[in-house]
Write an enzyme that holds these catalytic residues in place. Structure first.
Site, PDB file in Angstrom:
ATOM      1  CG  ASP A   1      -1.828   1.171   1.316  1.00  9.74           C
ATOM      2  OD1 ASP A   1      -1.836   1.985   0.384  1.00  9.74           O
ATOM      3  OD2 ASP A   1      -2.552   1.281   2.333  1.00  9.74           O
TER       4      ASP A   1
ATOM      5  N   GLY B   1      -4.801   5.008  -2.082  1.00  5.25           N
ATOM      6  CA  GLY B   1      -5.373   4.089  -3.053  1.00  5.25           C
ATOM      7  C   GLY B   1      -4.412   3.581  -4.101  1.00  5.25           C
TER       8      GLY B   1
ATOM      9  CE1 TYR C   1      28.554  25.169 -27.826  1.00  7.60           C
ATOM     10  CE2 TYR C   1      28.859  27.304 -26.766  1.00  7.60           C
ATOM     11  CZ  TYR C   1      28.524  25.962 -26.688  1.00  7.60           C
ATOM     12  OH  TYR C   1      28.158  25.399 -25.493  1.00  7.60           O
TER      13      TYR C   1
ATOM     14  CB  SER D   1      22.710  22.508 -16.912  1.00  7.08           C
ATOM     15  OG  SER D   1      24.013  22.252 -16.409  1.00  7.08           O
ATOM     16  N   GLY D   2      24.142  20.655 -19.442  1.00 11.48           N
ATOM     17  CA  GLY D   2      24.962  20.710 -20.649  1.00 11.48           C
ATOM     18  C   GLY D   2      26.458  20.675 -20.480  1.00 11.48           C
TER      19      GLY D   2
ATOM     20  CG  HIS E   1      33.869  18.091 -25.113  1.00 14.86           C
ATOM     21  ND1 HIS E   1      34.708  18.888 -25.869  1.00 14.86           N
ATOM     22  CD2 HIS E   1      33.085  18.949 -24.412  1.00 14.86           C
ATOM     23  CE1 HIS E   1      34.450  20.157 -25.651  1.00 14.86           C
ATOM     24  NE2 HIS E   1      33.464  20.235 -24.754  1.00 14.86           N
TER      25      HIS E   1
ATOM     26  CB  CYS F   1      32.505  21.495 -21.848  1.00 14.42           C
ATOM     27  SG  CYS F   1      30.755  21.343 -22.269  1.00 14.42           S
TER      28      CYS F   1
END
Length: 414
Positions: free
Chosen positions: A236, A240, A322, A335-336, A340, A358
């Protein structure tokens, strides 16, 4: 009009019952129960009838049987047992079955006075109970009962990360998302059991009414097999909402890969299974685009990722805009922020911070790191004044252990 078999047959083919004949039949039927059918029976006939009546009365059992839940009950909770109780006698048999004739097991107590179900009931099911008992004279009685269990307003379903069979890094939390609001957090949390081949102290912590995370106190051990048992059937969740099924998810951790990004030193230092493996020159976020400080977890890996500055709020007319094809990109925030390859900033790597947040590095180092890394590996950024927001990625490792336990509905507080 003729007479056939005691019934008068009219010429119209109808039947009329001969009242005198019915009275005779009734008298004969009554002889099966008492010794006479008229009030003019002899004294000896009256005595015989009284004796037979006493004999019949003596055959009625004094034992009585009570059932909880009461017969005809609806919305019966499934987290409570069914009980049968005998008074002035002892139970001899109890059978409880659902609408598909599946038997619910139970036990009669040593004194024979109670029976208690030991199997859980099923949500949205109908049950029939038959119980028998005898009194001290050995005369038996029986009772039947019927009831229906609670029907859910909504069935609780789960979405789980990591996926079954996946190999992940040592920083990967277990994330369980629900399709409905969980009001009864303790009951749901108790139904989620984590075990691992290498012991690791851990706990659940709720991030919202529809999402709960599990993490160890420290990172997962490397090369560890982890099992999550989701035993939500008949649980439960409140308001409900009920669980209707169980599931198991198994995953494993690979090597321990922890990368430390120092924004001031412009380096990314890789520790593999606790050993320093490589120091990589990097560039991080410049002023107004600082890389966030904190412990992050690799969320995704892309051999090629198109990065559009409009996704982080930079308009196409801005000199900061860019749109690039970025190779060997690993996401660490929603958020990005990515780790890399950045061949366009090779001259700044190890010397200056020129990115939009980044962590960029040379191509050969990016390929090496990409091949060594997996979703769930740790990337920890130090030296930045910009803090990582809660929930912007898998940010569980930025919460102190005491605060983590405070978010649990069942874990003891340290």
């Amino acid at each position: 009009m003729g007479v056939r078999g005691g019934l008068r047959v009219s010429r119209r083919g109808g039947l009329r019952v001969d009242r005198a004949l019915l009275a005779a039949v009734a008298c004969v039927s009554a002889l099966a129960l008492v010794s006479g059918c008229t009030s003019s029976a002899s004294p000896s006939g009256k005595a015989q009838a009284a004796g037979l009546g006493a004999a019949h009365a003596a055959k009625v059992s004094r034992a009585s049987i009570d059932v909880v839940p009461a017969s005809a009950s609806v919305d019966v909770p499934v987290d409570q047992p069914v009980t049968v109780t005998a008074s002035e006698g002892k139970l001899t048999a109890v059978t409880l079955t659902d609408e598909k004739a599946r038997v619910v097991t139970g036990e009669i107590s040593a004194d024979g006075l109670t029976w208690t179900s030991t199997d859980p009931l099923r949500v949205a099911d109908h049950y029939r109970l038959v119980a028998a008992a005898v009194d001290t004279d050995g005369i038996g009685t029986e009772r039947s009962a019927f009831f229906a269990t609670v029907a859910p307003r909504k069935v609780l379903e789960t979405s789980i990360s990591p996926l079954g069979g996946q190999s992940v890094g040592v920083g990967m939390p277990i994330i369980v998302r629900f399709n409905a609001t969980v009001r009864n957090r303790a009951a749901v949390e108790q139904a989620l059991t984590v075990t691992s081949s290498k012991p690791a102290e851990g706990a659940w912590s709720w991030v919202s009414d529809t999402e709960v995370h599990y993490r160890p106190k420290e990172y997962w051990p490397a090369y560890n097999n982890v099992t999550l048992d989701v035993n939500l059937k008949n649980v439960d969740a409140g308001s409900g909402v009920w669980g209707m099924q169980n599931r198991t998810v198994k995953f494993r951790t690979g090597s321990s890969m922890v990368s430390i990004v120092d924004v001031d030193a412009h380096t990314l230092t890789v520790y593999r299974n606790g050993k320093k493996t490589r120091v990589i020159p990097v560039t991080t976020g410049k002023a107004d685009f600082l890389t966030r400080n904190g412990t992050k977890v690799i969320l995704e890996k892309h051999t090629l990722k198109i990065m559009d500055a409009s996704t982080i709020g930079i308009s196409k007319g801005s000199p900061e805009y860019y749109r690039l094809e970025v190779p060997y990109a690993m996401r660490v925030t929603w958020s990005g922020e990515f780790v890399h390859a950045a061949p366009w900033s090779t001259g700044d790597q190890g010397r200056d911070n020129v990115s939009h947040g980044c962590v960029g590095m040379g191509m050969s180092n990016a390929i090496w790191l990409f091949n060594q890394s997996t979703v769930g590996d740790i990337v920890k950024v130090v030296g930045s004044s910009r803090q990582l927001e809660p929930g912007n990625g898998y940010t569980d490792w930025n919460v102190s252990w005491d605060d983590w336990l405070a978010g649990s509905a069942t874990a003891p507080q340290s």
